[in-house]
Design a protein around this motif. Structure first.
Motif, PDB file in Angstrom:
ATOM      1  N   GLU A  39     -28.202  21.863 -22.761  1.00 40.39           N
ATOM      2  CA  GLU A  39     -29.164  22.933 -23.022  1.00 40.39           C
ATOM      3  C   GLU A  39     -28.884  24.158 -22.156  1.00 40.39           C
ATOM      4  N   ARG A  49     -30.699  27.804 -29.286  1.00 37.46           N
ATOM      5  CA  ARG A  49     -31.480  27.194 -28.210  1.00 37.46           C
ATOM      6  C   ARG A  49     -32.974  27.422 -28.414  1.00 37.46           C
ATOM      7  N   HIS A  52     -34.036  24.988 -31.062  1.00 39.79           N
ATOM      8  CA  HIS A  52     -34.053  23.641 -30.494  1.00 39.79           C
ATOM      9  C   HIS A  52     -35.322  23.418 -29.667  1.00 39.79           C
ATOM     10  N   ASN A  53     -35.687  24.401 -28.855  1.00 39.46           N
ATOM     11  CA  ASN A  53     -36.903  24.282 -28.044  1.00 39.46           C
ATOM     12  C   ASN A  53     -38.158  24.220 -28.914  1.00 39.46           C
ATOM     13  N   LYS A  56     -38.316  20.727 -30.355  1.00 40.84           N
ATOM     14  CA  LYS A  56     -38.751  19.782 -29.321  1.00 40.84           C
ATOM     15  C   LYS A  56     -40.258  19.841 -29.108  1.00 40.84           C
ATOM     16  N   GLN A  57     -40.816  21.056 -29.110  1.00 38.88           N
ATOM     17  CA  GLN A  57     -42.261  21.191 -28.939  1.00 38.88           C
ATOM     18  C   GLN A  57     -43.022  20.677 -30.153  1.00 38.88           C
ATOM     19  N   GLN A  60     -42.678  16.898 -30.233  1.00 42.06           N
ATOM     20  CA  GLN A  60     -42.899  16.295 -28.922  1.00 42.06           C
ATOM     21  C   GLN A  60     -41.735  15.391 -28.505  1.00 42.06           C
ATOM     22  N   LEU A  61     -40.541  15.945 -28.577  1.00 41.06           N
ATOM     23  CA  LEU A  61     -39.339  15.194 -28.212  1.00 41.06           C
ATOM     24  C   LEU A  61     -39.094  15.305 -26.713  1.00 41.06           C
ATOM     25  N   HIS A  62     -38.611  14.230 -26.121  1.00 40.78           N
ATOM     26  CA  HIS A  62     -38.299  14.211 -24.698  1.00 40.78           C
ATOM     27  C   HIS A  62     -36.975  13.490 -24.485  1.00 40.78           C
ATOM     28  N   ASP A  63     -36.165  13.981 -23.617  1.00 42.01           N
ATOM     29  CA  ASP A  63     -34.937  13.341 -23.159  1.00 42.01           C
ATOM     30  C   ASP A  63     -34.294  12.380 -24.164  1.00 42.01           C
ATOM     31  N   ALA A  64     -33.615  12.935 -25.126  1.00 38.61           N
ATOM     32  CA  ALA A  64     -32.895  12.111 -26.085  1.00 38.61           C
ATOM     33  C   ALA A  64     -31.652  11.528 -25.414  1.00 38.61           C
TER      34      ALA A  64
END
Length: 67
Positions: A39, A49, A52-53, A56-57, A60-64
Motif C-alpha cells: 500500500e 490506492r 482500494h481504501n 476496504k472501508q 470492512q476489510l483488514h489485513d489480508a
C-alpha cells in the motif's frame, strides 16, 4: 596508472581502503528502514490506492493474507 597496476603495487592500501569503506557502510546500515507494505508503494492520491481504501472501508476489510 591503470587499476590493475594500482592493485598489484599497493595491495595493503587497496585492502585497507575497501575495509574502511565497508565499515562506513556497515555503520549506516542500522538506519535503513525497509517498508514491504504494498500500500505504501503508491502515492496516497493515486486513484488505485484511493479506490482500494474505499473498498476496504466499505467491506470492512483488514489485513489480508496471501499464501
Amino acid at each position: 596508472m591503470p587499476l590493475i597496476e594500482t592493485i598489484t603495487k599497493k595491495p595493503k592500501t587497496v585492502v585497507f581502503s575497501v575495509l574502511f569503506v565497508t565499515l562506513i557502510v556497515a555503520a549506516f546500515i542500522v538506519k535503513i528502514k525497509i517498508d514491504t507494505d504494498p500500500e505504501n508503494m503508491l502515492p496516497s492520491d493515486q486513484p488505485d490506492r484511493v479506490f482500494h481504501n474505499q473498498v476496504k472501508q466499505a467491506f470492512q476489510l483488514h489485513d489480508a493474507m496471501v499464501v
